[in-house]
Enzyme design. Structure first.
Site, PDB file in Angstrom:
ATOM      1  N   ARG A 185      -9.792  14.385  12.126  1.00 36.40           N
ATOM      2  CA  ARG A 185     -10.585  14.090  13.328  1.00 36.40           C
ATOM      3  C   ARG A 185     -11.410  12.840  13.048  1.00 36.40           C
ATOM      4  O   ARG A 185     -12.230  12.816  12.129  1.00 36.40           O
ATOM      5  CB  ARG A 185     -11.509  15.259  13.687  1.00 36.40           C
TER       6      ARG A 185
ATOM      7  N   GLY B  72       0.823  -1.209   0.000  1.00 41.76           N
ATOM      8  CA  GLY B  72       0.000   0.000   0.000  1.00 41.76           C
ATOM      9  C   GLY B  72       0.850   1.248   0.000  1.00 41.76           C
ATOM     10  O   GLY B  72       1.706   1.417   0.869  1.00 41.76           O
TER      11      GLY B  72
ATOM     12  N   GLY C 107       0.029   5.222  -0.129  1.00 45.40           N
ATOM     13  CA  GLY C 107      -0.821   6.395  -0.180  1.00 45.40           C
ATOM     14  C   GLY C 107      -2.306   6.255   0.052  1.00 45.40           C
ATOM     15  O   GLY C 107      -3.010   7.266  -0.024  1.00 45.40           O
TER      16      GLY C 107
ATOM     17  N   ASP D 125      -2.002  -2.692   3.645  1.00 45.94           N
ATOM     18  CA  ASP D 125      -1.755  -1.608   4.594  1.00 45.94           C
ATOM     19  C   ASP D 125      -2.287  -0.286   4.054  1.00 45.94           C
ATOM     20  O   ASP D 125      -1.721   0.295   3.130  1.00 45.94           O
ATOM     21  CB  ASP D 125      -0.245  -1.509   4.862  1.00 45.94           C
TER      22      ASP D 125
ATOM     23  N   CYS E 167      -3.075  10.078   4.920  1.00 45.25           N
ATOM     24  CA  CYS E 167      -1.914  10.195   4.037  1.00 45.25           C
ATOM     25  C   CYS E 167      -2.230  11.074   2.832  1.00 45.25           C
ATOM     26  O   CYS E 167      -3.304  10.963   2.232  1.00 45.25           O
ATOM     27  CB  CYS E 167      -1.476   8.811   3.566  1.00 45.25           C
TER      28      CYS E 167
END
Length: 387
Positions: A316, A215, A217, A261, A222
């Site tokens: 958040r 993975g 990005g 990931d 990210c």
């Protein structure tokens, strides 16, 4: 089939997790019969989920709790936990600033040097409380931190960067980490990442990786894809890297797990990742929402505090329940972000997959409308899949 972008440039179509769906087979089974166990670095776990080595996700307490619940958590040796004796003060500060002050604050906070004694202290704290100690470092610091972590009793060591390869050209006077030599010299299993192609996966497997992370990005916090323009959508990346794992196993008899990931939010995302060929997944933002997570309801990427080119932001995520609710239930939300193990077992039962290996063989179809078809009311009212 390649698509011609213009004269002299063609491209292969790649697919993301949201663009695919899993097709039920001829048989089903009761979810309680679905075996989700997997093995990584000689360690067997019931839940094929690893908590990302991000400072808003894992501290000592979360690493221990993940172990107790049947999963794994990885502590970031380049992060807040190893730079500050009392990380809570720093984490409070990160959670308190506005969006315009965030990047500058992160660059300031992460300029504090990593303290070798804290690396070993954190590992020992996890072990002393009965947890499985997993730690992560960048390639630049792996030789220094890896030895310290192993001496302290670390069980698994992760070498992670935005893109990792066995062939790295360094400026004159600097030597790149020899991944093969590092894997040979470490007394504990070493996992390597991240990559997105068959060829690099094969190189990492030949270098001695005990696991390969896939993975580039897709993570929720990210921004590498926007900043660098680099990446491959996860469904295609996982399938390509899993093909390398299978070919390597056929050649050598050594089976090495592939870990998807990044970019995985719901139980359905995890199910589809395994169906594409992953043995397990590494997730961050879904676990940052746990009441026990150190991020105070926030989540940020490992490259966010870069002093020269930040490739991440603070998002958040809120706090939606305990880590036990998120991993094992009972679910308190209707959007697929609680009881991830239950979702996997139920999906496997629906698909007739008795174990992870059978789950990797289920039929996958291209289905861009999977998450929107018939969901107009959910979307309009921001309920369930419309959130």
């Amino acid at each position: 089939m390649d698509i011609q972008i213009g004269r002299g440039k063609s491209a292969r179509r790649a697919y993301g997790i949201d663009e695919i769906a899993l097709v039920p087979g001829r048989s089903t089974l009761d979810p309680v019969l679905a075996d989700t166990q997997w093995e990584i670095g000689g360690i067997k776990r019931e839940i094929p989920i690893i908590a990302s080595a991000m400072d808003g996700v894992i501290d000592v307490g979360m690493a221990v709790r993940m172990s107790q619940l049947g999963a794994l958590g990885v502590i970031n040796l380049d992060g807040i936990q190893t730079r500050y004796t009392d990380p809570s003060v720093v984490l409070d500060k990160i959670a308190s600033v506005g969006t315009t002050e965030f990047v500058a604050l992160m660059q300031e906070l992460y300029a504090e040097p990593v303290k070798p004694e804290l690396i070993q202290q954190r590992i020992r704290e996890i072990k002393d409380r009965g947890g499985i100690a997993c730690a992560s470092s960048t390639p630049a610091n792996a030789e220094k931190y890896g030895k310290l972590a192993a001496e302290a009793g670390c069980d698994l060591f992760f070498v992670q960067s935005t893109v990792v390869s066995t062939t790295h050209l360094s400026p004159e006077g600097l030597s790149a980490l020899d991944l093969a030599e590092f894997c040979r010299s470490m007394p504990i299993p070493v996992l390597l990442g991240n990559c997105v192609t068959y060829e690099v996966t094969m190189e990492l497997l030949k270098a001695g990786a005990a696991g390969v992370l896939v993975g580039i990005g897709p993570g929720a916090a990210c921004t590498s894809r926007g900043v660098l323009g680099v990446g491959v959508p996860q469904a295609t990346a996982i399938a390509d890297c899993a093909a390398a794992r299978d070919d390597y196993f056929n050649q050598t008899g050594r089976y090495v797990p592939i870990i998807a990931d990044g970019g995985l939010i719901t139980g359905g995302d995890i199910c589809k990742s395994i169906a594409c060929g992953a043995d397990g997944v590494m997730i961050g933002s879904p676990l940052a929402r746990a009441q026990e997570a150190p991020g105070r309801g926030f989540h940020w990427g490992m490259a966010t505090p870069s002093p020269v080119l930040p490739r991440g932001t603070r998002i958040r995520v809120g706090s939606t329940g305990t880590i036990e609710q998120i991993l094992r239930g009972p679910a308190g939300l209707d959007d697929g972000t609680h009881n991830l193990l239950g979702a996997l077992k139920t999906s496997m039962g629906t698909l007739g997959a008795k174990n992870i290996k059978e789950m990797q063989q289920v039929e996958v179809i291209i289905a861009p409308s999977l998450l929107t078809e018939g969901k107009v009311y959910q979307k309009a009212q921001q309920l369930g899949m419309g959130k």
